[in-house]
Design an enzyme around this catalytic site. Structure first.
Site, mmCIF file in Angstrom:
data_model
loop_
_atom_site.group_PDB
_atom_site.id
_atom_site.type_symbol
_atom_site.label_atom_id
_atom_site.label_comp_id
_atom_site.label_asym_id
_atom_site.label_seq_id
_atom_site.Cartn_x
_atom_site.Cartn_y
_atom_site.Cartn_z
ATOM 1 N N SER A 31 0.810 -1.223 0.000
ATOM 2 C CA SER A 31 0.000 0.000 0.000
ATOM 3 C C SER A 31 0.841 1.270 0.000
ATOM 4 O O SER A 31 0.388 2.317 -0.474
ATOM 5 C CB SER A 31 -0.941 0.008 1.214
ATOM 6 N N GLY A 68 -1.701 -4.497 1.188
ATOM 7 C CA GLY A 68 -1.700 -5.726 1.961
ATOM 8 C C GLY A 68 -0.734 -6.782 1.460
ATOM 9 O O GLY A 68 -0.633 -7.869 2.051
ATOM 10 N N ASN A 96 4.190 -5.624 5.629
ATOM 11 C CA ASN A 96 3.044 -6.445 6.024
ATOM 12 C C ASN A 96 3.469 -7.776 6.637
ATOM 13 O O ASN A 96 2.750 -8.330 7.482
ATOM 14 C CB ASN A 96 2.117 -6.675 4.825
ATOM 15 N N ASP A 177 -4.573 7.377 9.616
ATOM 16 C CA ASP A 177 -4.207 6.070 10.169
ATOM 17 C C ASP A 177 -2.795 6.049 10.734
ATOM 18 O O ASP A 177 -2.405 5.120 11.440
ATOM 19 C CB ASP A 177 -4.384 4.962 9.127
ATOM 20 N N HIS A 180 0.269 5.648 6.557
ATOM 21 C CA HIS A 180 0.468 5.935 5.134
ATOM 22 C C HIS A 180 0.621 7.432 4.898
ATOM 23 O O HIS A 180 -0.087 8.230 5.510
ATOM 24 C CB HIS A 180 -0.711 5.411 4.313
#
Length: 204
Positions: A31, A68, A96, A177, A180
């Site tokens: 991502s 992901g 991840n 979040d 990112h």
């Protein structure tokens, strides 16, 4: 006379064709390279293509990044992607794996496998490292960060140690979040990556 003209044209085309063909760059990431929750045009990969083009280099970027994605998933997809014959492969995977608590040995083996496959296909490789929050355990977090440096040295490839350097801890450059980069942050990510990309494309 006509035969001489044919020879001249063939010589001209064969001499200049290598300089006019676009370099193909494959970006295989998660991502962080997929412009997460942003327009594609705001992501660092698209910005990279724009920047390189402005420097007079014809470039075709294949962004195969998926939110992901893990190193295992990337390794499984790489063979088909290498059929595009990229001159440069940018590997941005592993975060991840860490967030899911995968063994570092597994992550390393997958990254090394992808690096070797890319080299075998005739591509240069840029490895992009990352960091994870210390709440995952200081020992694991430290070892994860060091992993990329060890691989880069072992496989003799270029490395961006931390793509979110000067970004991750600046809330103004991050999405809500906290994981990112936002649109502004993407420009700083590009600044971290560009100095390593340009020499591999023989621009600097």
């Amino acid at each position: 006379m006509f035969k001489l003209l044919q020879i001249f044209l063939l010589t001209f085309v064969s001499f200049f064709l290598p300089y006019t063909q676009a370099s193909t760059v494959l970006v295989l990431g998660d991502s962080l390279s997929a412009a997460y929750q942003l327009p594609v045009e705001s992501g660092w990969v698209h910005l990279l293509e724009q920047e390189v083009s402005q420097q007079g280099k014809s470039i075709n970027i294949i962004n195969a990044s998926i939110s992901g994605e893990t190193t295992q998933g990337g390794a499984a997809r790489l063979a088909s992607l290498l059929q595009e014959h990229p001159q440069l492969v940018i590997l941005e995977l592993g975060a991840n794996d860490a967030l899911r608590g995968y063994p570092l040995k597994t992550t390393k083996n997958n990254l090394v496998k992808m690096i070797k496959a890319s080299k075998l296909a005739g591509a240069k490789v840029l490895l992009i490292g990352n960091q994870i929050p210390p709440n995952y355990g200081r020992r694991y977090s430290t070892a994860f960060f060091q992993l990329y440096q060890d691989i880069a040295q072992q496989e003799d490839v270029s490395l961006v140690p931390f793509m979110l350097d000067n970004v991750a801890l600046n809330q103004d450059l991050m999405l809500n979040d906290g994981l990112h980069p936002n649109a502004q942050g993407q420009t700083f990510v590009l600044e971290n990556i560009m100095p390593k990309v340009l020499p591999l494309l023989e621009l600097k």
